[in-house]
Design an enzyme around this catalytic site. Structure first.
Site, short mmCIF file in Angstrom:
data_model
loop_
_atom_site.label_atom_id
_atom_site.label_comp_id
_atom_site.label_asym_id
_atom_site.label_seq_id
_atom_site.Cartn_x
_atom_site.Cartn_y
_atom_site.Cartn_z
N LYS A 37 0.43 -1.17 0.06
CA LYS A 37 0.51 0.06 0.30
C LYS A 37 0.80 1.54 0.65
CE LYS A 37 -3.91 2.07 3.07
NZ LYS A 37 -4.70 2.09 3.84
N SER B 144 -9.60 -0.94 6.70
CA SER B 144 -8.94 -0.66 5.52
C SER B 144 -8.73 -2.13 4.85
CB SER B 144 -8.07 0.32 5.76
OG SER B 144 -8.97 2.09 5.49
N SER C 41 -9.26 1.71 3.39
CA SER C 41 -8.63 2.75 2.04
C SER C 41 -7.62 1.72 1.42
CB SER C 41 -8.27 3.63 3.17
OG SER C 41 -6.99 2.93 4.28
#
Ligand code: GLN
Length: 466
Positions: A74, A173, A149
């Site tokens: 990420k 997330s 996210s």
């Protein structure tokens, strides 16, 4: 399903194909993907690393099972020498000067990072649309959001572009995009994996975790990344988790809890609700004890979480003022420079959170708002402690809704916050929670008391057989 990591390890060592070919394939899939899951593709370094692995294999050296395995990161982790943008203009040309502990542990075993993954900016969001690189598109339907996210990470694993991806979970997330893209996603116990080198969103709930296609891989990665790190004061040592196997015989006293009000919540989609109730009935038919529990309502959980998260992110992002990191908008007066830098380079959603966070911390408001939220958080934790004296796992839906069409969330931030109702409570409680991709068509969450990840894995294996 059995370990992909081990399968590839065996094929590499038997020289059925080279690591270089493996990496080339994955890179080309990423380059040609319509899902917009990549912020940057690390082709050059990945191919170099692959060559080194190939050499070692030819020399007959013994390799770790993670050696040569392609993975994604990420875009909120530091990985030395690569752009670490947090999907924000503020950091679009910022290169990481060192590597996050969790990622370094994977590099030490020879795993190969191939992509930095698109996500909501600084982890702010539930759809991976709050990103300056454009929305991530769901692995199963290009018209709908990937969730967030960590949307790019979930999509990459679901599409098989990466064997696993490292996401971050502050309030859901990892778990929610795992459900939306039908893969496994684990938020471990808070502190189990060091947060050093993960850009801080809400430091008191941020967790490093992973997306995988099976639980064996989750176990391998959790063991590889866990452990105390002197650079993160909140990290702790925890015992290794043994190989996951489903129960040989069902434990006689095992009790599954679920929160009645989560299921009675009007916002819960009818088909997710029906599937969840069906799952509970299946468990009962198997002779498993099931207990309905009471819990805080969605509004209270979401409000408590967002007060804490916004307060912490406002403090954490104060360091991004154009002086030490990232972009700078110059002004002749220093103070104006700070203001311009921050107004031009944060997204609207991030600015909303900074303003709200500073508000709840400000004099005259903090007693009424921030300290209240802290009290509530303590009560929520006490509630969990009590629940886990009665049940072994808590089963819950991942989200009240299916992934919305791209663009819908942006119209109504409050609705987006409310859609986090089922994930944020467990984050406030610092509990380990696993999304398993079955039960409902956006998966289910399995939560246990702190450090009981293994119980969650065993129960997930059992659920899969139903
Ligand atoms: N959707 C939640 C939020 O926006 C959780 C995000 C996260 O876990 N990073 O805060």
């Amino acid at each position: 399903m059995s370990s992909k990591i081990r399968q590839i390890h065996t094929e590499l060592t038997r020289q059925e194909y080279s690591c270089t070919d493996l990496i080339k394939n994955k890179l080309s899939e990423l380059e040609n993907s319509p899902h917009n899951s990549a912020n940057s593709i690390l082709a050059k370094t990945a191919l170099q690393k692959a060559q080194e692995i190939d050499q070692k294999i030819q020399q007959g050296k013994k390799l770790d099972e993670l050696a040569g395995i392609p993975f994604g990161v990420k875009d909120v982790y530091l990985l030395q020498g690569t752009y670490a943008t947090a999907s924000a203009d503020m950091l679009k040309s910022y290169k990481a000067p060192y590597t996050a502990t969790a990622i370094q542990k994977l590099l030490d075993k020879g795993a190969i990072p191939i992509v930095r993954e698109n996500c909501d900016s600084f982890g702010h969001g539930s759809s991976s649309e709050n990103t300056v690189f454009g929305a991530v598109k769901n692995a199963l339907d290009l018209q709908t959001v990937a969730g967030g996210s960590s949307g790019g990470s979930a999509v990459n694993v679901a599409k098989n572009y990466t064997v696993f991806s490292i996401g971050g979970d502050t309030g859901g997330s990892i778990r929610q995009p795992a459900g939306f893209n039908q893969v496994y996603g684990l938020k471990p116990t808070y502190g189990r994996i060091s947060r050093f080198g993960l850009m801080a969103y809400a430091s008191s709930t941020d967790c490093v975790g992973m997306f995988t296609q099976n639980l064996e891989d989750t176990t391998i990665l959790l063991n590889a990344m866990s452990g105390k790190d002197f650079r993160d004061q909140t990290s702790v040592d925890s015992p290794k988790i043994s190989e996951v196997s489903t129960w040989k015989t069902k434990p006689s006293n095992f009790t599954v809890g679920f929160y009645r009000n989560f299921i009675e919540n009007e916002a819960l989609d009818a088909s997710i609700k029906a599937d969840f109730i069906n799952l509970i009935e299946k468990l009962q038919n198997q002779g498993i004890n099931v207990q309905a529990l009471d819990f805080y309502d969605a509004q209270t959980l979401v409000a408590t979480y967002y007060i804490v998260a916004m307060a912490e992110t406002a403090s954490n992002l104060a360091r991004l003022d154009g002086i030490n990191y990232g972009e700078r908008s110059d002004e002749s007066v220093l103070k104006d420079g700070y203001a311009l830098t921050r107004s031009q380079n944060f997204t609207q959603e991030t600015k909303r959170r900074i303003v709200s966070g500073n508000q709840v911390l400000s004099q005259g408001h903090s007693e009424e708002i921030y300290l209240q939220a802290q009290n509530l958080r303590n009560n929520i934790m006490a509630h969990f402690a009590n629940d886990f004296e009665q049940v072994n796992v808590i089963l819950s839906p991942v989200a009240p809704n299916h992934p919305p069409k791209i663009g819908e969330n942006l119209k109504n931030p409050l609705a987006m916050y409310l859609s986090d109702a089922y994930t944020v409570g467990f984050s406030l409680g610092k509990l380990p929670t696993l999304t398993a991709p079955f039960g409902t068509d956006i998966g289910v969450q399995i939560t246990t008391a702190k450090n009981q990840e293994e119980t969650a894995f065993q129960f997930a294996q059992f659920l899969e057989t139903l």
